[in-house]
Design an enzyme around this catalytic site. Structure first.
Site, PDB file in Angstrom:
ATOM      1  N   ARG A  88       0.844  -1.199   0.000  1.00 34.13           N
ATOM      2  CA  ARG A  88       0.000   0.000   0.000  1.00 34.13           C
ATOM      3  C   ARG A  88       0.882   1.252   0.000  1.00 34.13           C
ATOM      4  NH1 ARG A  88      -2.546  -4.002   2.706  1.00 34.13           N
ATOM      5  NH2 ARG A  88      -4.826  -4.082   2.794  1.00 34.13           N
ATOM      6  N   HIS A  91      -0.103   3.204   4.813  1.00 32.54           N
ATOM      7  CA  HIS A  91      -0.692   2.135   5.635  1.00 32.54           C
ATOM      8  C   HIS A  91      -0.214   0.749   5.201  1.00 32.54           C
ATOM      9  CE1 HIS A  91      -3.747   4.736   7.670  1.00 32.54           C
ATOM     10  NE2 HIS A  91      -3.636   5.438   6.560  1.00 32.54           N
ATOM     11  N   ARG A 128      -8.544  -4.102   9.851  1.00 36.17           N
ATOM     12  CA  ARG A 128      -7.092  -3.999   9.622  1.00 36.17           C
ATOM     13  C   ARG A 128      -6.582  -2.730  10.291  1.00 36.17           C
ATOM     14  NH1 ARG A 128      -3.371  -1.837   6.022  1.00 36.17           N
ATOM     15  NH2 ARG A 128      -1.487  -3.082   5.788  1.00 36.17           N
ATOM     16  N   ASN A 164      -9.067   6.285  11.425  1.00 38.32           N
ATOM     17  CA  ASN A 164      -7.764   6.323  12.093  1.00 38.32           C
ATOM     18  C   ASN A 164      -7.969   6.307  13.602  1.00 38.32           C
ATOM     19  OD1 ASN A 164      -6.067   6.387   9.852  1.00 38.32           O
ATOM     20  ND2 ASN A 164      -6.045   8.622   9.743  1.00 38.32           N
ATOM     21  N   PHE A 177      -3.306  15.548  -0.667  1.00 42.21           N
ATOM     22  CA  PHE A 177      -2.863  14.268  -0.085  1.00 42.21           C
ATOM     23  C   PHE A 177      -1.524  13.792  -0.654  1.00 42.21           C
ATOM     24  CE2 PHE A 177      -3.174   9.579   0.626  1.00 42.21           C
ATOM     25  CZ  PHE A 177      -3.225   9.609   2.007  1.00 42.21           C
ATOM     26  N   ARG A 374     -11.233  10.868  -1.288  1.00 43.96           N
ATOM     27  CA  ARG A 374     -10.977   9.489  -0.878  1.00 43.96           C
ATOM     28  C   ARG A 374     -11.894   8.524  -1.632  1.00 43.96           C
ATOM     29  NH1 ARG A 374     -11.365   8.600   5.342  1.00 43.96           N
ATOM     30  NH2 ARG A 374     -10.112   6.756   4.898  1.00 43.96           N
TER      31      ARG A 374
END
Ligand code: HDD
Length: 711
Positions: A88, A91, A128, A164, A177, A374
């Protein structure tokens, strides 16, 4: 409460106690046929041919060249050559677990989402947890934000809550981002540092982008070094919408509250653990689940009626802002329990693909510009990471709900779709699959009909303009210890920044606007002049502090699952040790018996006592508390440098340090100052005081005395 014997995802649903469960189970089993068990099976090639020799390649003679026709070796090596997929982009380092979600009741007034209506319904989840900056093999205990992503396999499709362990974010608009990530990632010329933000490019960016101030102070707080993945809060960050059957929407912020408490490491511990056990968090979660200490979180929402959207001194669409819980309390909706470890890290944890755009009827987005970006990014990244648009067919990503549509082909297609019409409408396959109109329950997804009347522009809303007042609120809500840790974290990180102008900018243009004292303390540690005033007018908030933000107010419901080291050596009083173990086990504490080596020790009455590990193998940083077992063994421990270090380090890290009566003289000889966490005694009272001290997590009153103890 779920028992230790609680069933994993498949068998949880295997119960036929309700028709609903049986139904879900049938669907689940059809997906689970891919779970493979090789027990009793022959070794075969991928084409199913049995292999006679897996030790030697095919050669022309025992010392001759290998032959190209060796299809067994070629298949094996070709597959091996392609084993890795791209990690990834952020993350990358993560760990996962299966579990379930159960609603506390019917939340029909808030949402029509089916999984939030029925307390009997078990919704499987896969979670996760991750760090953000480091690569797949990086350390668990670095200072970083932690990802907290939950996939709910609901009957109405998958809902991903991709959050988060901090409730805000570094930037307000998704277009920033890539800039933020490029700044925080290891620097491009030498790929240093791994797993941390203590470097020039990160601080260059955040000191130039004041909207990051609030998130950065969270990242400099103890929240960024969680003790365990089990002891983290989780946040959906953005404001979302929940929609009920009448179409009435409410704004919500999602919260996960851990029953285990919100606990953190100390910085010295975190740094040491990064070397002594890179997998510390991963191992902790794995072991907790294996030993039946199933971690549990409560899912809650802060609810804001649509009509109250503009009642706050910040914008609900701004992801750098919290809604203080003192203004809008968290309404509990249900609980999540993690009760099964994955069978295969790659197939499950690595291949799971989350996306904030995976929502179900009853849940909807808002116009938060970070969230909107996102919605695009996650599916896009899966295409290169997982090799094409069929990643939803990978078992861990497959919804329990059916997913028929006209999408077909592409890389790695697994489903064999029957029928001839891969389009809609059609008259060839009876018109199937067909649309479902929206309905109160079980209808097709319908977006919330928000009225928009606006110009197409590139502009930040003025209501996103205050970057400091909530960072200040956060700092002022911390206990003195937590504040000191924040000062130390800024000083440590900025101390690693080579360029003085970046350090100075962070102090003068960011910290001074948050709190002048904070800025002055950090400046002093960096050898910079203390700023006299901030650079902007920071709006004054009506709320001076938000107690909900301090971890000191979230110590957890019990000491279940906490870890205690029991130090033993030859001559130990076995009966006393046994009594202590039983008392702690009754509280579901995880106890490890540690000796000078991994060999069993001899008890005073001539028996042997098995040890779990040596004190070197499992250092004090891996524990919440330590108890020195009584008897003559204490004398042996006194002369053992590793044992002395173990005690001093546990003391320095503000952990309860206790022992049977003989240990007292040892503690005194080490000059450990008496406090509520330094205990000795053989009776039940001493054990009770010990468990109470563990419940408080750390002996904060010791912090000043502990500074004198060498690290
Ligand atoms: Fe993200 C992964 C959380 C902003 C783009 N993000 C990722 C993961 C978490 C978050 C927990 C790991 C999921 C997993 O375990 O597989 N991200 C957040 C939060 C954000 C956020 C809480 C702000 C509130 N992210 C964000 C933005 C973008 C991304 C603004 C892009 C515009 N995030 C990604 C990504 C990742 C990702 C590149 C990397 C791997 C993946 O998605 O599947 O698409």
């Amino acid at each position: 409460m779920p028992s230790k014997k609680e069933a994993p995802r498949e068998s949880q649903l295997a119960g036929t106690d309700t028709p609903d469960r049986a139904n879900t189970n049938a669907k689940l089993q059809s997906l689970e046929t891919v779970r493979s068990d090789a027990t009793g099976q022959a070794l075969r090639t991928n084409q199913g041919v049995k292999i006679a020799d897996n030790q030697n390649s095919l050669k022309a003679g025992p010392r001759g060249p290998s032959l190209l026709e060796d299809f067994i070796m070629r298949e094996k090596i070709t597959h091996f050559d392609h084993e890795r997929i791209p990690e990834r982009i952020v993350h990358a380092r993560g760990t996962g677990a299966h579990g379930y979600f159960q609603s506390y009741g019917k939340h029909a007034e808030l949402t029509k989402a089916g999984f939030l209506q029925d307390p009997e319904k078990i919704t499987p989840v896969f979670v996760r947890f991750s760090t953000v900056q480091g690569p797949r093999g990086s350390g668990d205990t670095v200072r970083d934000v932690r990802g907290f992503a939950v996939k709910f396999f609901t009957d109405e499709g998958n809902f991903d809550l991709v959050g988060n362990n901090m409730p805000v974010f570094f930037i307000q608009d998704a277009i920033k981002f890539p800039d933020f990530v490029h700044a925080v990632k290891p620097e491009p010329h030498n790929e240093i540092p791994t797993g941390g933000s203590a470097h020039d490019t990160f601080w260059d960016f955040v000191s130039l982008v004041p909207e990051s101030a609030h998130m950065v102070i969270w990242a400099m707080s103890d929240r960024a070094i969680p003790k365990s993945l089990r002891t983290m809060e989780g946040f959906g960050v953005h404001t979302f919408r929940l929609i009920n059957a009448e179409g009435v929407a409410s704004f919500v912020k999602f919260h996960w509250k851990p029953k285990q408490g919100v606990l953190s490491l100390l910085w010295d511990e975190a740094q040491k653990l990064a070397g002594k056990d890179t997998d510390y968090h991963r191992r902790d979660l794995w072991e907790a689940i294996e030993t039946g200490n199933y971690p549990e979180w409560e899912l809650g929402v802060q609810i804001v009626p649509e009509a109250d959207e503009h009642k706050f001194d910040f914008d609900l669409l701004d992801p750098t802002k919290i809604i203080p819980e003192e203004l809008v309390p968290v309404t509990p909706l249900g609980k999540m329990v993690l009760n099964r470890n994955p069978d295969n890290f790659f197939a499950e944890t690595e291949q799971v693909a989350f996306c904030p755009g995976h929502i179900v009827p009853g849940i909807d987005f808002t116009n938060d510009p970070l969230l909107q970006g996102r919605l695009f990014s996650y599916t896009d990244t899966q295409i290169s990471r997982l090799g094409g648009p069929n990643f939803h067919e990978i078992p861990i990503n497959r919804p329990l709900a059916p997913n028929h549509n006209g999408q077909r082909d592409a890389m790695h297609r697994v489903t064999i779709d029957k029928g001839r019409a891969a389009y809609e409408p059609n008259s060839i396959d009876g018109g199937w699959p067909k649309e479902t109109p929206p309905a109160a329950q079980d209808g097709g997804f319908e977006s919330y009909q928000e009225r928009i009347d606006a110009h197409k522009i590139r502009q930040r809303s003025e209501s996103f303009g205050d970057h400091f007042s909530q960072a200040r609120l956060f700092f002022h809500s911390m206990s003195p210890s937590e504040q000191e840790h924040i000062v130390n974290a800024y000083s440590f990180e900025l101390g690693k920044v080579e360029r003085e102008h970046i350090r100075a900018r962070q102090v003068n243009e960011i910290l001074a606007n948050i709190d002048l004292e904070l800025a002055a303390k950090v400046a002093a540690k960096l050898g910079l002049p203390a700023p006299k005033a901030g650079t902007v007018d920071v709006p004054k908030l009506s709320l001076k502090a938000s107690p909900a933000l301090s971890q000191m107010n979230h110590l957890g419901e019990s000491i279940k699952g906490r870890k205690v080291a029991l130090l033993v050596a030859d001559g130990v009083d076995g009966a006393l040790a046994d009594k202590l173990v039983k008392a702690l086990e009754a509280e579901s504490v995880q106890i490890k018996v540690l000796g000078p080596t991994s060999a069993p020790v001899k008890t005073a009455d001539g028996k042997t006592l098995a040890v779990d590990a040596s004190m070197e193998g499992l250092p004090s940083v891996a524990f919440d508390a330590v108890w020195v077992a009584g008897g003559k063994g204490v004398e042996a421990l006194k002369g053992d440098g590793v044992a002395v270090h173990f005690i001093l380090e546990a003391y320095k890290h503000l952990k309860p340090v206790a022992g049977h009566a003989e240990a007292k003289a040892w503690f005194d000889s080490l000059n450990l100052k008496a406090d509520s966490g330094l205990l000795a005694g053989n009776d039940a009272k001493a054990i009770k005081a010990f468990t109470q001290a563990i419940g408080k997590h750390r002996v904060w009153e010791r912090e000043a005395a502990a500074k004198a103890v060498p690290a």
